[in-house]
Design an enzyme around this catalytic site. Structure first.
Site, mmCIF file in Angstrom:
data_model
loop_
_atom_site.group_PDB
_atom_site.id
_atom_site.type_symbol
_atom_site.label_atom_id
_atom_site.label_comp_id
_atom_site.label_asym_id
_atom_site.label_seq_id
_atom_site.Cartn_x
_atom_site.Cartn_y
_atom_site.Cartn_z
ATOM 1 N N ASN A 9 0.785 -1.260 0.074
ATOM 2 C CA ASN A 9 0.055 0.081 0.176
ATOM 3 C C ASN A 9 0.954 1.115 0.086
ATOM 4 O O ASN A 9 1.433 1.725 1.023
ATOM 5 C CB ASN A 9 -0.986 0.124 1.348
ATOM 6 C CG ASN A 9 -1.812 1.123 1.183
ATOM 7 O OD1 ASN A 9 -1.819 2.160 0.255
ATOM 8 N ND2 ASN A 9 -2.952 1.084 2.346
ATOM 9 N N ARG A 90 -2.694 -2.344 -3.245
ATOM 10 C CA ARG A 90 -4.069 -1.544 -3.322
ATOM 11 C C ARG A 90 -3.781 -0.192 -4.227
ATOM 12 O O ARG A 90 -2.939 0.476 -4.163
ATOM 13 C CB ARG A 90 -4.149 -0.935 -1.779
ATOM 14 C CG ARG A 90 -5.308 0.105 -1.563
ATOM 15 C CD ARG A 90 -5.372 0.637 -0.252
ATOM 16 N NE ARG A 90 -6.291 1.632 -0.299
ATOM 17 C CZ ARG A 90 -6.440 2.776 0.271
ATOM 18 N NH1 ARG A 90 -5.450 3.513 0.573
ATOM 19 N NH2 ARG A 90 -7.579 3.505 0.199
ATOM 20 N N HIS A 179 -13.277 2.162 -0.243
ATOM 21 C CA HIS A 179 -13.245 1.494 0.697
ATOM 22 C C HIS A 179 -13.979 0.199 0.239
ATOM 23 O O HIS A 179 -14.427 -0.652 1.331
ATOM 24 C CB HIS A 179 -13.819 2.092 1.958
ATOM 25 C CG HIS A 179 -13.185 3.274 2.588
ATOM 26 N ND1 HIS A 179 -13.932 4.322 3.192
ATOM 27 C CD2 HIS A 179 -11.982 3.798 2.562
ATOM 28 C CE1 HIS A 179 -13.219 5.254 3.596
ATOM 29 N NE2 HIS A 179 -11.865 4.531 3.358
ATOM 30 N N HIS A 207 -17.915 2.120 7.434
ATOM 31 C CA HIS A 207 -16.512 2.148 7.638
ATOM 32 C C HIS A 207 -16.010 3.439 8.118
ATOM 33 O O HIS A 207 -16.191 4.469 7.488
ATOM 34 C CB HIS A 207 -15.867 1.919 6.291
ATOM 35 C CG HIS A 207 -14.398 2.073 6.145
ATOM 36 N ND1 HIS A 207 -13.570 0.761 6.227
ATOM 37 C CD2 HIS A 207 -13.307 3.012 6.628
ATOM 38 C CE1 HIS A 207 -12.357 1.066 6.178
ATOM 39 N NE2 HIS A 207 -12.222 2.538 6.257
ATOM 40 N N ARG A 240 -12.255 15.704 6.156
ATOM 41 C CA ARG A 240 -13.044 15.897 5.105
ATOM 42 C C ARG A 240 -14.524 16.129 5.278
ATOM 43 O O ARG A 240 -14.928 15.425 6.368
ATOM 44 C CB ARG A 240 -12.916 14.588 3.884
ATOM 45 C CG ARG A 240 -11.756 14.370 3.425
ATOM 46 C CD ARG A 240 -11.608 12.948 2.671
ATOM 47 N NE ARG A 240 -10.506 12.616 2.479
ATOM 48 C CZ ARG A 240 -10.077 11.289 2.385
ATOM 49 N NH1 ARG A 240 -11.110 10.535 2.618
ATOM 50 N NH2 ARG A 240 -8.601 10.859 2.160
ATOM 51 N N GLU A 383 -8.636 -5.441 5.476
ATOM 52 C CA GLU A 383 -8.197 -5.060 4.068
ATOM 53 C C GLU A 383 -7.233 -5.932 3.679
ATOM 54 O O GLU A 383 -6.960 -6.206 2.449
ATOM 55 C CB GLU A 383 -8.331 -3.609 4.012
ATOM 56 C CG GLU A 383 -9.502 -3.046 4.659
ATOM 57 C CD GLU A 383 -9.322 -1.488 4.205
ATOM 58 O OE1 GLU A 383 -9.316 -0.968 3.210
ATOM 59 O OE2 GLU A 383 -8.770 -0.632 5.315
#
Length: 397
Positions: A9, A90, A179, A207, A240, A383
């Site tokens: 990642n 990812r 996600h 999530h 955000r 994940e």
């Protein structure tokens, strides 16, 4: 399925990795390199319960990957002495081009690069990880696992914005969602925990981390999700804002705020940080418990937005078998979970077991009462394991 998969990642200034045995679902070693490109980079390699840390000057992701390989060689397992089944990457944005994990070749790499305008903060970094891994393991299958892929099952009525045709077609403006790896894993595990076949289960997955998203999953397929063209839309997040009035850019431009400043503020300085000055939810909760007005307002806004999405997605699904909380806040913040579900008993039959919710329980567990018509679950997301399994499936197909 057996085999070892190295999960990568890559961020703009970081490189996170995990070596996973997909047969046992065990992580054999993991680590993180931070502050790549700065004067002093930090690296951590964890194996056999021990952390090995070091500082170094790493100019780029290539140098960081060399450090990672050296850490494996020194502390184990030595990647030069084991056979990797695959390297799983990812990748944040696959646009409408990728609806499933995909073996990486030159054409796939070029397509990911072409999609950079859809994820300018993420896809360039993901590409760096892909390129250094392909250079170091040219004979090992490299697989891209896209955050957006799970949401490619959205129906047109859910992914289409009511905007001009040329914006939709020429500029690929639509809802993509993110996600996806987490939502896929958690919705499947929720069905399994309830003893339901995946194709028979309707699940709302929340999530909730520094980035947050909600997804309505019907029979294992994403049918609506809160993030849109970018990860900015939807729930209130750490930095955000989630949903906003679309006129805001024009309004602020008339006040002299540039598009660059606007973009930076929405990605880095909004959400609960914009409301209360911090995106650390533990600090936020402590301040709220002490009566801090900004912290209380921030948590109220977060919970209100969550309730709106739970209600909306219950309407989309028609029948809800479970609400599943996951990721750092979803797994570890009983107050946020309780606030999100407050007042939903009469309309939806969601009854929270307050003692079960407040208990310091780790792992998968149920936090709704036995009489609740809708199960409420906490399901830790995996994940990296999901990426490893998907990469292994592609490599052996």
């Amino acid at each position: 399925m057996n085999g070892l998969v190295l999960v990568i990642n890559a961020g703009s200034s970081s490189l996170k990795y995990d070596l996973i045995d997909v047969g046992s679902a065990e992580s054999l070693a993991s680590g993180l390199v931070e502050r790549i490109g700065e004067a002093s980079s930090l690296a951590r390699h964890s194996v056999d319960g021990q952390d090995h840390r070091q500082e170094a000057s790493l100019a780029d992701h290539g140098a960081a990957f060399e450090l990672v390989l050296a850490a494996f060689g020194e502390h184990g397992p030595d990647l030069g002495e084991i056979e990797l089944l695959a390297v799983g990457h990812r990748v944040v944005h696959g646009g409408a081009d990728f609806s499933e994990p995909t073996r990486i070749d030159d054409d796939v790499e070029a397509t990911i690069e072409r999609l950079i305008p859809l994820a300018p903060l993420h896809n360039p970094a993901n590409l760096k990880g892909i390129r250094v891994a392909r250079a170091h393991f040219p004979d090992v299958p490299q697989v891209a696992v896209f955050d957006t892929a799970f949401h490619q099952t959205l129906p047109p009525r859910a992914y289409t914005y009511a905007i001009k045709r040329d914006w939709r077609e020429d500029h690929r403006v639509r809802r993509y969602g993110f996600h996806g790896t987490s939502h896929s894993y958690v919705s499947r595990r929720a069905a399994e925990l309830l003893g339901l076949a995946v194709e028979d289960a309707n699940v709302i997955v929340l999530h909730l981390g520094n980035g947050a998203s909600a997804t309505a999953v019907a029979g294992g397929r994403s049918v609506d999700t809160s993030m849109g063209l970018s990860p900015l839309e939807g729930l209130v997040m750490g930095t955000r804002p989630g949903d906003l009035d679309p006129s805001l850019p024009a309004h602020l431009s008339r006040a002299g705020i540039s598009l660059e400043e606007y973009d930076r503020a929405l990605n880095k300085e909004s959400g609960v940080k914009g409301l209360a000055g911090t995106n650390d939810f533990r600090e936020l909760q402590e301040r709220a418990d002490a009566g801090d007005r900004d912290a209380c307002l921030a948590l109220d806004v977060v919970a209100h937005r969550l309730r709106k999405y739970i209600g909306a997605y219950a309407a989309v699904l028609g029948r809800v078998d479970a609400v599943a909380f996951t990721a750092g806040i979803g797994e570890h913040s009983p107050p946020v979970r309780a606030a999100a579900l407050q007042g939903l008993t009469e309309l939806f039959g969601i009854e929270l077991d307050e003692a079960a919710n407040a208990a310091a329980t780790s792992g998968e567990h149920r936090i709704s009462t036995d009489s609740s018509r809708v199960a409420v679950l906490v399901v830790p997301t995996e994940e990296e394991l999901e990426i490893a399994r998907e990469a292994a499936a592609v490599a052996t197909s």
